[in-house]
Design a protein around this motif. Structure first.
Motif, mmCIF file in Angstrom:
data_model
loop_
_atom_site.group_PDB
_atom_site.id
_atom_site.type_symbol
_atom_site.label_atom_id
_atom_site.label_comp_id
_atom_site.label_asym_id
_atom_site.label_seq_id
_atom_site.Cartn_x
_atom_site.Cartn_y
_atom_site.Cartn_z
ATOM 1 N N HIS A 49 16.945 2.856 -5.352
ATOM 2 C CA HIS A 49 15.686 2.119 -5.471
ATOM 3 C C HIS A 49 14.569 3.029 -6.000
ATOM 4 N N HIS A 50 14.497 4.240 -5.473
ATOM 5 C CA HIS A 50 13.460 5.177 -5.919
ATOM 6 C C HIS A 50 13.686 5.585 -7.374
ATOM 7 N N PHE A 51 14.912 5.925 -7.724
ATOM 8 C CA PHE A 51 15.194 6.386 -9.081
ATOM 9 C C PHE A 51 14.901 5.297 -10.109
ATOM 10 N N VAL A 52 15.431 4.099 -9.876
ATOM 11 C CA VAL A 52 15.229 2.997 -10.831
ATOM 12 C C VAL A 52 13.762 2.598 -10.880
ATOM 13 N N GLY A 53 13.105 2.577 -9.709
ATOM 14 C CA GLY A 53 11.705 2.162 -9.662
ATOM 15 C C GLY A 53 10.789 3.090 -10.427
ATOM 16 N N TYR A 54 10.909 4.392 -10.169
ATOM 17 C CA TYR A 54 10.051 5.346 -10.871
ATOM 18 C C TYR A 54 10.379 5.400 -12.358
ATOM 19 N N SER A 55 11.656 5.235 -12.704
ATOM 20 C CA SER A 55 12.025 5.203 -14.122
ATOM 21 C C SER A 55 11.375 4.015 -14.824
ATOM 22 N N LEU B 293 16.797 -5.122 -12.463
ATOM 23 C CA LEU B 293 17.670 -4.497 -11.458
ATOM 24 C C LEU B 293 16.923 -4.277 -10.146
ATOM 25 N N GLN B 294 15.661 -3.882 -10.221
ATOM 26 C CA GLN B 294 14.875 -3.683 -9.006
ATOM 27 C C GLN B 294 14.671 -4.993 -8.260
ATOM 28 N N THR B 295 14.421 -6.050 -9.025
ATOM 29 C CA THR B 295 14.231 -7.361 -8.387
ATOM 30 C C THR B 295 15.513 -7.833 -7.715
ATOM 31 N N LEU B 296 16.649 -7.660 -8.383
ATOM 32 C CA LEU B 296 17.928 -8.057 -7.790
ATOM 33 C C LEU B 296 18.292 -7.188 -6.592
ATOM 34 N N ALA B 297 17.806 -5.937 -6.584
ATOM 35 C CA ALA B 297 18.126 -5.031 -5.478
ATOM 36 C C ALA B 297 17.573 -5.544 -4.158
ATOM 37 N N LEU B 298 16.505 -6.348 -4.208
ATOM 38 C CA LEU B 298 15.957 -6.911 -2.975
ATOM 39 C C LEU B 298 16.972 -7.795 -2.259
ATOM 40 N N LEU B 299 17.840 -8.443 -3.028
ATOM 41 C CA LEU B 299 18.832 -9.339 -2.424
ATOM 42 C C LEU B 299 19.929 -8.562 -1.709
ATOM 43 N N PHE B 300 20.084 -7.283 -2.057
ATOM 44 C CA PHE B 300 21.172 -6.483 -1.465
ATOM 45 C C PHE B 300 20.621 -5.314 -0.650
ATOM 46 N N ARG B 301 19.413 -5.488 -0.127
ATOM 47 C CA ARG B 301 18.774 -4.421 0.653
ATOM 48 C C ARG B 301 19.411 -4.320 2.041
ATOM 49 N N PRO B 302 20.092 -3.203 2.335
ATOM 50 C CA PRO B 302 20.752 -3.069 3.653
ATOM 51 C C PRO B 302 19.730 -2.906 4.777
ATOM 52 N N LYS B 303 20.157 -3.172 5.993
ATOM 53 C CA LYS B 303 19.302 -2.953 7.149
ATOM 54 C C LYS B 303 19.152 -1.450 7.386
ATOM 55 N N THR B 304 18.136 -1.101 8.153
ATOM 56 C CA THR B 304 17.853 0.315 8.383
ATOM 57 C C THR B 304 18.982 1.012 9.132
ATOM 58 N N LEU C 136 2.426 -2.489 -11.810
ATOM 59 C CA LEU C 136 3.674 -1.858 -11.363
ATOM 60 C C LEU C 136 3.429 -0.460 -10.787
ATOM 61 N N PRO C 137 2.649 0.411 -11.459
ATOM 62 C CA PRO C 137 2.343 1.710 -10.843
ATOM 63 C C PRO C 137 1.575 1.587 -9.531
ATOM 64 N N ILE C 138 0.642 0.618 -9.448
ATOM 65 C CA ILE C 138 -0.104 0.427 -8.199
ATOM 66 C C ILE C 138 0.842 0.040 -7.070
ATOM 67 N N GLY C 139 1.828 -0.810 -7.374
ATOM 68 C CA GLY C 139 2.816 -1.182 -6.363
ATOM 69 C C GLY C 139 3.621 0.010 -5.877
ATOM 70 N N ALA C 140 3.973 0.901 -6.799
ATOM 71 C CA ALA C 140 4.717 2.106 -6.414
ATOM 72 C C ALA C 140 3.856 3.018 -5.539
ATOM 73 N N VAL C 141 2.572 3.149 -5.893
ATOM 74 C CA VAL C 141 1.657 3.971 -5.098
ATOM 75 C C VAL C 141 1.500 3.392 -3.698
ATOM 76 N N THR C 142 1.445 2.077 -3.607
ATOM 77 C CA THR C 142 1.323 1.418 -2.304
ATOM 78 C C THR C 142 2.471 1.791 -1.386
ATOM 79 N N ALA C 143 3.683 1.749 -1.917
ATOM 80 C CA ALA C 143 4.851 2.075 -1.099
ATOM 81 C C ALA C 143 4.868 3.545 -0.698
ATOM 82 N N ARG C 144 4.480 4.426 -1.595
ATOM 83 C CA ARG C 144 4.581 5.865 -1.320
ATOM 84 C C ARG C 144 3.578 6.340 -0.273
ATOM 85 N N TYR C 145 2.356 5.813 -0.319
ATOM 86 C CA TYR C 145 1.299 6.386 0.510
ATOM 87 C C TYR C 145 0.879 5.521 1.702
ATOM 88 N N LEU C 146 1.226 4.255 1.706
ATOM 89 C CA LEU C 146 0.802 3.390 2.819
ATOM 90 C C LEU C 146 1.880 3.190 3.868
#
Length: 399
Positions: free
Chosen positions: A318-324, A295-306, A225-235
């Motif tokens: 997403h950031h708050f719940v994910g890092y928590s 909640l993070q997994t369910l949030a994928l279903l309601f991800r708005p377009k850019t 889970l932390p590796i996944g968060a690092v992937t999103a932040r830096y890649l």
């Protein structure tokens, strides 16, 4: 890398309950068989006489307090504390000499409604005695070894005996007080066939489940889970990767959550198999991390377009719940090591090394990101200053 860490954690936690050494010889007797009991560094040696169904035995235990007690007994009906016919040794409050008294552990003892009082056993106890290791000059202290001897007349053709043992910190008068309630203390039960010598710990399956539960959760909640968060932040800022960073991030987080769900389910099962064992903080952190992960997994279903105006709110959520979730998961992994009594184990060391490596990578990437950001900001500032300077100069000539 994760696979090898998984094997390391698993092999570090798994231990053979009866692998330690035991002895069949004491200063006064020699016995035919012995086995090391799965908890509290205790062991037992015995000689079974089939012709008259008598059992000579000695129990080896250790004190955890100079004013404490060590007890051992047989449960004729089931492998549990309630119903055990016990022999408990402790220093006499008046003389300081070791005394050995019989007790029957009825249900009121577990509920602590009344003091535990000595009374005759209703089984065929032929003789009993207790001596400290070291002879008459030995004294009771933390770690002192005691030998409890007993001779029983068993029921004919019944050679599987349920043994229960434990130790406590204090004795009030001649009433031993409650023993500690760690997982090891609550697992001090074994069934031994005195004829064949085979031994089965009552909670071997629970220990295996604990090991699997801890290993899976350390890998999923504590590393992937932390590796996944690092992937999103830096890649995500590397344009050459395109959307690949997103698929890597989502894939790792989903895999971590589903693997963590398995570990969470095993934890629930462990709670059902361990009545009376409560790990309040570990349990609450586990539920909180699982709910945030869901909640993070369910949030994928309601991800708005850019282009959606609610996109910025979704990102903040997403950031708050994910890092928590990441923080709670890592904290609970360390709490789990304490619950399992592995606070100074190689398993915890291996996990700390993995987490430290990830933290080091994060620091390096964070520094690199700030260097690039500052460089781009400086270039942007110089570019703007160049444009402003050109306009002012043109305006001055016109005048």
């Amino acid at each position: 890398m994760l696979f090898f860490l998984f094997l390391f954690l698993l092999s570090s936690n798994l231990h053979v309950a009866f692998s330690a050494h035991c002895t069949t010889t004491t200063a006064t007797k020699t016995f035919q068989k012995c086995t090391t009991l799965p908890t509290q560094q205790a062991s037992i040696a015995w000689t079974f006489h089939p012709h008259n169904a008598t059992l000579d035995l000695v129990f080896f235990g250790t004190f955890i307090s100079p004013s404490g007690w060590v007890g051992w007994g047989i449960n004729p009906s089931s492998p549990e504390m309630t119903g055990t016919r016990a022999l408990i040794a402790f220093p006499d409050p008046n003389s300081g000499q070791i005394v050995l008294l019989p007790y029957i552990l009825d249900p009121t003892v577990k509920l602590q409604k009344n003091p535990l009082l000595s009374r005759p056993l209703d089984i065929h106890l032929l003789s009993s005695s207790a001596t400290l290791y070291g002879g008459k000059m030995a004294t009771v202290h933390n770690g002192a070894t005691i030998q409890i001897y007993a001779t029983f007349k068993l029921v004919p053709n019944k050679t599987k005996i349920n043994y229960v043992w434990n130790r406590g910190l204090y004795v009030q008068g001649y009433s031993p007080t409650i023993h500690p309630t760690t997982s090891n203390d609550l697992s001090s039960i074994a069934t031994i066939d005195v004829l064949s010598g085979s031994a089965t710990a009552q909670h071997d399956n629970i220990k295996t489940l604990k090991t699997v539960h801890g290993t899976i959760n350390a890998i999923s909640w504590g590393l992937i889970l932390p590796i996944g968060a690092v992937t999103a932040r830096y890649l995500r800022h590397i344009q050459a990767l395109g959307p690949a960073w997103f698929y890597a991030h989502a894939g790792m987080q989903l895999f971590a959550f589903f693997l963590g769900t398995v570990g969470f389910a095993i934890g629930i099962r462990l709670g059902e198999l361990s009545p009376g064992v409560e790990y309040g903080l570990h349990r609450k952190l586990g539920f909180a991390a699982f709910c945030l992960g869901a909640l993070q997994t369910l949030a994928l279903l309601f991800r708005p377009k850019t282009t959606n105006k609610f996109r910025k709110y979704w990102k903040s959520y997403h950031h708050f719940v994910g890092y928590s979730c990441v923080v709670l998961g890592v904290v609970n992994v360390f709490q789990g090591f304490e619950v399992m009594g592995a606070g100074r184990s190689y398993a915890k060391l291996g996990y700390c090394l993995g987490l430290s490596t990830l933290l080091g990578v994060c620091i390096a990437l964070e520094v690199n990101s700030w260097v690039i950001f500052c460089r781009k900001s400086k270039e942007e500032k110089l570019r703007r200053e160049g444009l402003i300077g050109g306009s002012d100069k043109g305006s001055g000539i016109h005048s």
